[in-house]
Design a protein around this motif. Structure first.
Motif, PDB file in Angstrom:
ATOM      1  N   ILE A 116      58.250  14.773  33.918  1.00 34.46           N
ATOM      2  CA  ILE A 116      58.942  15.659  32.967  1.00 34.46           C
ATOM      3  C   ILE A 116      59.153  14.922  31.646  1.00 34.46           C
ATOM      4  O   ILE A 116      58.819  15.428  30.565  1.00 34.46           O
ATOM      5  CB  ILE A 116      60.281  16.148  33.566  1.00 34.46           C
ATOM      6  CG1 ILE A 116      60.014  17.082  34.744  1.00 34.46           C
ATOM      7  CG2 ILE A 116      61.137  16.834  32.503  1.00 34.46           C
ATOM      8  CD1 ILE A 116      61.250  17.508  35.522  1.00 34.46           C
ATOM      9  N   LEU A 117      59.672  13.707  31.727  1.00 35.08           N
ATOM     10  CA  LEU A 117      59.949  12.945  30.506  1.00 35.08           C
ATOM     11  C   LEU A 117      58.653  12.533  29.803  1.00 35.08           C
ATOM     12  O   LEU A 117      58.569  12.557  28.574  1.00 35.08           O
ATOM     13  CB  LEU A 117      60.816  11.720  30.835  1.00 35.08           C
ATOM     14  CG  LEU A 117      62.165  12.032  31.478  1.00 35.08           C
ATOM     15  CD1 LEU A 117      62.964  10.763  31.726  1.00 35.08           C
ATOM     16  CD2 LEU A 117      62.967  12.996  30.619  1.00 35.08           C
ATOM     17  N   VAL A 120      57.399  15.442  27.850  1.00 35.84           N
ATOM     18  CA  VAL A 120      58.152  15.631  26.605  1.00 35.84           C
ATOM     19  C   VAL A 120      57.608  14.690  25.525  1.00 35.84           C
ATOM     20  O   VAL A 120      57.381  15.097  24.381  1.00 35.84           O
ATOM     21  CB  VAL A 120      59.666  15.389  26.836  1.00 35.84           C
ATOM     22  CG1 VAL A 120      60.419  15.415  25.504  1.00 35.84           C
ATOM     23  CG2 VAL A 120      60.248  16.431  27.780  1.00 35.84           C
TER      24      VAL A 120
ATOM     25  N   ILE B  29      62.944  18.056  23.954  1.00 36.26           N
ATOM     26  CA  ILE B  29      63.801  16.946  24.394  1.00 36.26           C
ATOM     27  C   ILE B  29      64.974  17.469  25.233  1.00 36.26           C
ATOM     28  O   ILE B  29      65.256  16.960  26.323  1.00 36.26           O
ATOM     29  CB  ILE B  29      64.304  16.138  23.173  1.00 36.26           C
ATOM     30  CG1 ILE B  29      63.134  15.407  22.501  1.00 36.26           C
ATOM     31  CG2 ILE B  29      65.381  15.140  23.590  1.00 36.26           C
ATOM     32  CD1 ILE B  29      63.483  14.750  21.173  1.00 36.26           C
ATOM     33  N   GLY B  32      63.835  18.749  28.569  1.00 33.54           N
ATOM     34  CA  GLY B  32      63.579  17.631  29.492  1.00 33.54           C
ATOM     35  C   GLY B  32      64.866  17.204  30.170  1.00 33.54           C
ATOM     36  O   GLY B  32      64.893  16.934  31.381  1.00 33.54           O
ATOM     37  N   LEU B  98      68.566  14.028  21.498  1.00 32.73           N
ATOM     38  CA  LEU B  98      68.336  12.922  22.440  1.00 32.73           C
ATOM     39  C   LEU B  98      69.615  12.595  23.204  1.00 32.73           C
ATOM     40  O   LEU B  98      69.571  12.356  24.419  1.00 32.73           O
ATOM     41  CB  LEU B  98      67.828  11.685  21.684  1.00 32.73           C
ATOM     42  CG  LEU B  98      67.531  10.464  22.554  1.00 32.73           C
ATOM     43  CD1 LEU B  98      66.382  10.747  23.531  1.00 32.73           C
ATOM     44  CD2 LEU B  98      67.179   9.248  21.698  1.00 32.73           C
ATOM     45  N   LEU B 102      69.986  12.618  27.146  1.00 35.69           N
ATOM     46  CA  LEU B 102      70.304  11.396  27.896  1.00 35.69           C
ATOM     47  C   LEU B 102      71.495  11.607  28.835  1.00 35.69           C
ATOM     48  O   LEU B 102      71.496  11.088  29.960  1.00 35.69           O
ATOM     49  CB  LEU B 102      70.582  10.231  26.931  1.00 35.69           C
ATOM     50  CG  LEU B 102      69.353   9.683  26.194  1.00 35.69           C
ATOM     51  CD1 LEU B 102      69.748   8.558  25.245  1.00 35.69           C
ATOM     52  CD2 LEU B 102      68.277   9.196  27.159  1.00 35.69           C
ATOM     53  N   ILE B 105      70.102  13.638  31.703  1.00 36.69           N
ATOM     54  CA  ILE B 105      69.229  12.809  32.547  1.00 36.69           C
ATOM     55  C   ILE B 105      70.085  11.876  33.415  1.00 36.69           C
ATOM     56  O   ILE B 105      69.847  11.717  34.614  1.00 36.69           O
ATOM     57  CB  ILE B 105      68.241  11.988  31.684  1.00 36.69           C
ATOM     58  CG1 ILE B 105      67.217  12.918  31.013  1.00 36.69           C
ATOM     59  CG2 ILE B 105      67.508  10.941  32.536  1.00 36.69           C
ATOM     60  CD1 ILE B 105      66.443  12.261  29.867  1.00 36.69           C
TER      61      ILE B 105
END
Lengths: 170, 124
Positions: A116-117, A120, B29, B32, B98, B102, B105
């Motif tokens: 997934i990352l 991106v 981003i 994700g 981002l 983060l 994530i």
């Protein structure tokens, strides 16, 4: 020296895609890091971005290849209910049970973050193309996500290697 | 003499391209991050709920991982498409995007660590 059908797939899952993934990461990170307009000519930017595209797309494709083959081809052999399966052997012995209950349980999930990352990052690079040299924030975000994709895949790969060493899929 | 200094930065005009908005990149981003978070959430859900566990078992040979992976990819792509549509012509602070990603994530990764998600299993 011969490889069984299952060993061949574990090789594809861990080594073939793994090597492409590592190469993609190394080339991509170097290209992203060095892509600074004050250091490059117009021709240099174009050349570097062309290679960057190849590296990041290769890493994303390899990451998808790894998790798809791992989840749908290798993992069912690992978790087979037969007493001689890799999982059965690990959980039968209290000394190795943690390789499954912690190692494999985390590996099977953490691996899925990486494609997934990596996708991106590939999108960022392909979307901007040469424009990325003027988008410092995008370049830095891509580097952070690229490194994260690698680290999370390395956790999965490292656990996979150690589990296979303890109880291989045969 | 300052013409054609080697420190002169390459411009988009030099490269013969026009700039593009940051919105689609911010969308990718953040999406994700959403994908990563959902994997963690689905991992906890399949531990906590017998109903979700059954739903997530798309393949008996793969087990719940089959559903967790497929559902994650579907939600991630849907979130990406939605955010892309919403931000496609807009500018968006990529540092902010981002940071959002983060955090998501980190939450997703923590939720997939076995001692964490196992805590959500019903008491026997």
């Amino acid at each position: 020296m011969t490889l069984t059908y299952r060993e061949t797939w574990t090789l594809v899952h861990g080594m073939i895609f793994g090597v492409i993934f590592l190469l993609g990461f190394t080339g991509g990170l170097e290209a992203l890091y060095s892509l600074r307009p004050q250091l490059l000519t117009v021709a240099g930017v174009r050349d570097r971005v062309t290679r960057l595209r190849i590296w990041v797309v290769a890493m994303a494709v390899a990451a998808w290849g790894t998790v798809i083959t791992g989840t749908w081809i290798v993992y069912p052999w690992y978790r087979d209910k037969a007493p001689e399966s890799a999982k059965s052997i690990l959980v039968a012995d209290p000394a190795t049970e943690m390789w499954h209950s912690f190692g494999m349980e985390w590996k099977e999930h953490v691996a899925w973050f990486s494609p997934i990352l990596a996708t991106v990052v590939a999108f960022i690079v392909v979307y901007y193309g040469v424009r990325i040299v003027k988008h410092e924030g995008a370049r830095k975000a891509a580097m952070v996500l690229f490194v994260l994709a690698f680290v999370l895949a390395a956790i999965a790969g490292g656990l996979g290697a150690l589990i296979t060493k303890t109880s291989p899929v045969l | 003499m300052t013409t054609n200094s080697v420190n002169e930065s390459v411009s988009l005009e030099d490269l013969g391209v026009q700039d593009k908005p940051d919105g689609p990149v911010a969308a990718a981003i953040i999406a994700g991050g959403i994908g990563a978070f959902m994997l963690g959430l689905f991992t906890i859900l399949s531990e906590a709920s017998a109903g979700f566990k059954a739903l997530a078992t798309l393949s008996s040979s793969v087990g719940t991982l089959s559903g967790k992976a497929v559902f994650t990819v579907v939600v991630w792509l849907a979130a990406w498409a939605g955010l892309h549509f919403a931000l496609r012509n807009k500018s968006f602070d990529l540092t902010k995007a981002l940071m959002i990603a983060l955090v998501l994530i980190a939450l997703g990764v923590v939720a997939t660590i076995p001692p964490i998600f196992v805590m959500f299993a019903p008491a026997e």
